[in-house]
Design a protein around this motif. Structure first.
Motif, mmCIF file in Angstrom:
data_model
loop_
_atom_site.group_PDB
_atom_site.id
_atom_site.type_symbol
_atom_site.label_atom_id
_atom_site.label_comp_id
_atom_site.label_asym_id
_atom_site.label_seq_id
_atom_site.Cartn_x
_atom_site.Cartn_y
_atom_site.Cartn_z
ATOM 1 N N ALA A 193 0.907 -1.208 0.083
ATOM 2 C CA ALA A 193 0.038 -0.007 -0.080
ATOM 3 C C ALA A 193 0.819 1.257 -0.103
ATOM 4 N N LYS A 194 0.285 2.145 -0.740
ATOM 5 C CA LYS A 194 1.176 3.598 -0.814
ATOM 6 C C LYS A 194 0.389 4.539 0.333
ATOM 7 N N VAL A 195 1.439 5.059 1.115
ATOM 8 C CA VAL A 195 1.146 6.033 2.310
ATOM 9 C C VAL A 195 1.732 7.247 2.178
ATOM 10 N N LEU A 196 0.794 8.389 1.950
ATOM 11 C CA LEU A 196 1.378 9.653 1.935
ATOM 12 C C LEU A 196 1.176 10.484 3.328
ATOM 13 N N VAL A 197 2.272 11.193 3.679
ATOM 14 C CA VAL A 197 2.283 12.026 5.195
ATOM 15 C C VAL A 197 2.475 13.233 4.755
ATOM 16 N N VAL A 198 1.420 14.061 4.851
ATOM 17 C CA VAL A 198 1.457 15.693 4.569
ATOM 18 C C VAL A 198 1.404 16.221 6.036
ATOM 19 N N LYS A 224 -2.069 13.673 -6.375
ATOM 20 C CA LYS A 224 -2.515 13.257 -7.597
ATOM 21 C C LYS A 224 -1.296 12.362 -8.573
ATOM 22 N N SER A 225 -0.183 12.404 -8.184
ATOM 23 C CA SER A 225 0.784 11.799 -8.882
ATOM 24 C C SER A 225 1.351 10.314 -8.081
ATOM 25 N N PHE A 226 1.126 10.094 -6.913
ATOM 26 C CA PHE A 226 1.745 9.109 -6.065
ATOM 27 C C PHE A 226 0.300 8.164 -5.991
ATOM 28 N N GLN A 227 -0.945 8.645 -6.048
ATOM 29 C CA GLN A 227 -2.243 7.978 -5.800
ATOM 30 C C GLN A 227 -2.062 6.926 -4.627
ATOM 31 N N PRO A 228 -1.725 7.435 -3.448
ATOM 32 C CA PRO A 228 -1.680 6.753 -2.323
ATOM 33 C C PRO A 228 -3.059 6.015 -1.716
ATOM 34 N N GLN A 229 -3.116 5.011 -1.231
ATOM 35 C CA GLN A 229 -4.457 4.305 -0.650
ATOM 36 C C GLN A 229 -4.752 5.120 0.594
ATOM 37 N N VAL A 230 -3.572 5.724 1.584
ATOM 38 C CA VAL A 230 -3.727 6.276 2.768
ATOM 39 C C VAL A 230 -3.099 7.707 2.783
#
Length: 124
Positions: A5-10, A45-51
């Protein structure tokens, strides 16, 4: 599947960003990090994370703006957005949930283990 799964932390706080980076590097998630809302939205938009772990108070574009932008773009609505903030007002929580956030967590009330468990819950 959850392992990849892809996770993005902002998050704009450099200390917290480092904490998340160190905790997430021991997982099998693909992780990306953004230091403000504009960068975060671009990476959604570019990475399209699940979370997405999303802070609310950030420069350039706040978390409410990121949530509104994601909600208005049908190609982005599959990400589970977990708001992690210092704002504890019920109005802020309600607004985030109305904008599509799956969870609303106050930083002082949750441990890093709680956060990792929430990521795991939505990383499918």
């Amino acid at each position: 599947m959850a392992g990849n799964a892809k996770v993005l932390v902002v998050e704009d706080d450099p200390f917290l960003l480092k904490v998340y980076q160190s905790k997430l590097k021991d997982t099998s998630y693909q992780c990306e990090f953004a230091g403000d809302g504009e960068e975060g939205l671009a990476k959604i938009k570019s990475f399209q994370p699940q979370v997405v772990l999303l802070d609310l108070v950030m420069p350039k574009l706040d978390g409410f703006g990121v949530l509104a932008a994601v909600k208005s773009d049908p190609t982005l609505t599959q990400a589970a957005i977990l708001v992690l903030t210092n704002l504890s007002q019920p109005e802020d929580r309600d607004k985030c949930l109305q904008l599509g956030a799956k969870e609303y967590m106050v930083k002082s009330d949750v441990s890093i283990q709680d956060i990792l468990a929430k990521i795991q819950q939505y990383a499918v």
